[in-house]
Scaffold this active site. Structure first.
Site, PDB file in Angstrom:
ATOM      1  N   SER A   1       0.902  -1.188   0.028  1.00  0.00           N
ATOM      2  CA  SER A   1       0.057   0.030   0.078  1.00  0.00           C
ATOM      3  C   SER A   1       0.986   1.202  -0.032  1.00  0.00           C
ATOM      4  O   SER A   1       0.428   2.273  -0.407  1.00  0.00           O
ATOM      5  CB  SER A   1      -0.970  -0.062   1.130  1.00  0.00           C
ATOM      6  OG  SER A   1      -0.031  -0.372   2.391  1.00  0.00           O
TER       7      SER A   1
ATOM      8  N   HIS B   1       1.415   5.022   4.240  1.00  0.00           N
ATOM      9  CA  HIS B   1       0.496   5.443   3.046  1.00  0.00           C
ATOM     10  C   HIS B   1       1.116   7.133   2.693  1.00  0.00           C
ATOM     11  O   HIS B   1       1.258   7.394   1.544  1.00  0.00           O
ATOM     12  CB  HIS B   1      -0.981   5.776   3.352  1.00  0.00           C
ATOM     13  CG  HIS B   1      -1.373   3.947   3.531  1.00  0.00           C
ATOM     14  ND1 HIS B   1      -2.744   3.743   3.951  1.00  0.00           N
ATOM     15  CD2 HIS B   1      -0.871   2.991   3.617  1.00  0.00           C
ATOM     16  CE1 HIS B   1      -3.003   2.641   3.951  1.00  0.00           C
ATOM     17  NE2 HIS B   1      -1.808   1.953   3.630  1.00  0.00           N
TER      18      HIS B   1
END
Length: 485
Positions: A268, A318
């Site tokens: 991610s 992220h």
């Protein structure tokens, strides 16, 4: 041969598999211009041609307007290749040109002519294979103005390769690990502060290809498929791979700077880097309207909201990945456009990197193995805790707290005497442990052996003179000995 269908289908596959872009459409849609910026090629597709005179005219038009063509496509073409879809038999051998640009003409009246042109046998079979799709279907795909559709139809080998690697790793883990406990993820390359500062830098890469569960890999691979295809279609496979890996690394560095006792895995961070790259591309190109920007913002928002409902979400990774993707695109773009801005963004990236390294190596580390042992103990899973202790000692990551926990487990599941024996073995390996000396002092006091207890507590106080628990116990034992005497 269905000329109309072959015409639009060929253009569609040139865009999809040969990385060409549509730049010009004649009003009657009988002539379509494509370009490949990386190979510096122009492909011109024409239909409804009836004579060689039209080919001669096309050649003259290219030569007479060569400088204008260079300005329009923004590169110096090496080859201009014309494809004529017709049912007329045309002699095109006389139209070969090599200066100032190589011009090559192809007359396509049968499927076998396409087979000669296309070197890739798989692509040849795909184009000439009969299907139920209409010419309108291929025309619609070629002429689409939708930002997402345009890039999603492009063949993106690097995106598919990254997805394949992630899925293969997942399947191997399924077959050999059966379930993904924290310790198993840690053993196969999960990212954690403790191991990295002890020299296991490979975890910065391996962690990007590991996932917690099926939902985790499913969401990441769907996201990689969408955003990876968009970025790769715009900047190419190798540059896309660079954005993916560097963004993932930066995300992992930021994760290490804030998460000391959690195991981080997943793609991610790198995927958010691709999203950041898309926003940066939209900013520098200025070719995207508000609708496209809105679509990307909605996609980003949906991804963030969905991630909030998943466990083990690493928000810092992220954020780091997103920032990394933005900076990499800006650095690459301004390298040729504005060297001052190039150096500003490059220095900014380097400063972030240096600050993160300082942060990573100056914050107090926490032994992740001890935490896993303690978590198992809190769940009253002493068998698992004992197994983790043995694993930690075997890996060579034991410390005095490992033996402290080992003694507690043994005292709970077996006897206090055996627990004390574990603490004594721990002292042999970690003789400067105030913790183990203190625990042995407490244990010996409980056995009314104050002399031995005093010996241990004196050493504990000597090792850590600021610990109030150590000093208070020493006072109690001294007082007890004085009272006894």
């Amino acid at each position: 041969m269905d000329i109309e269908k072959r015409f639009w289908k060929s253009i569609y596959y040139w865009i999809r598999y040969y990385n060409y872009q549509l730049i010009n459409i004649e009003k009657n849609e009988n002539e379509i211009w494509l370009i490949n910026k990386y190979k510096k090629k122009i492909a011109i597709f024409r239909k409804e041609i009836t004579s060689t005179q039209e080919i001669r005219f096309d050649k003259s038009k290219i030569l007479d307007n060569y400088e204008q063509i260079k300005e329009t496509v923004q590169f110096d073409p090496k080859i201009v290749e014309l494809f004529y879809f017709t049912d007329k038999q045309l002699n095109i051998t006389e139209f070969i040109e090599t200066h100032p640009v190589k011009i090559k003409c192809n007359a396509i009246t049968e499927d076998k002519h396409l087979e000669k042109i296309i070197s890739n046998p798989f692509l040849t079979r795909t184009i000439v294979r009969k299907d139920n799709k209409t010419p309108f279907y291929y025309r619609k795909r070629v002429l689409t103005r939708n930002f997402i559709d345009k890039y999603m139809m492009t063949f993106t080998p690097m995106t598919y390769l990254l997805i394949a690697v992630n899925v293969i790793v997942w399947l191997i883990m399924i077959l050999y690990l059966n379930h993904f406990s924290d310790i198993k993820l840690l053993d196969v390359g999960g990212l954690v502060h403790f191991n990295v500062v002890h020299g296991e830098w490979y975890r910065l890469i391996t962690s990007m290809f590991l996932h917690f569960n099926f939902e985790h890999i499913l969401m990441n691979m769907l996201s990689l498929y969408i955003f990876g295809k968009i970025v790769e279609s715009i900047i190419g496979p190798l540059k896309m791979l660079g954005v993916y890996l560097i963004s993932g690394l930066l995300g992992n560095f930021i994760s290490l700077s804030f998460n000391l006792h959690t195991i981080s895995v997943g793609a991610s961070g790198a995927i958010f880097g691709l999203i950041g790259a898309i926003f940066a591309i939209m900013f520098v190109s200025k070719n995207f309207n508000r609708k496209v920007l809105g679509q990307m913002l909605i996609a980003l928002l949906v991804l963030i909201v969905l991630s909030l409902f998943m466990s083990n979400v690493n928000i810092m990774a992220h954020l780091g990945g997103f920032v990394g993707g933005v900076l990499i695109i800006l650095i690459g773009y301004y390298f040729t456009k504005n060297r001052n801005l190039f150096w500003i963004f490059l220095i900014l990236l380097l400063v972030i990197f240096v600050v993160l390294q300082i942060r990573i190596f100056t914050i107090k580390e926490q032994n992740i193995y001890d935490k896993l042992i303690q978590d198992a103990m809190l769940d009253y899973n002493y068998k698992e805790a004992s197994s983790l202790v043995s694993h930690t000692i075997k890996k060579g990551y034991d410390d005095d707290r490992t033996y402290y926990l080992k003694g507690l487990i043994t005292a709970t599941t077996s006897s206090r005497a055996e627990g004390m024996a574990d603490w004594e073995r721990g002292l042999k390996n970690h003789p400067d442990s105030g913790m183990l000396n203190y625990e042995l002092a407490v244990a010996n006091r409980a056995l009314d052996d104050n002399d031995k207890a005093l010996k241990y507590i004196k050493k504990a106080v000597k090792l850590d003179s600021h610990n109030n628990d150590y000093k208070n116990l020493e006072k109690e034992l001294r007082h007890a000995n004085e009272s006894g005497n």
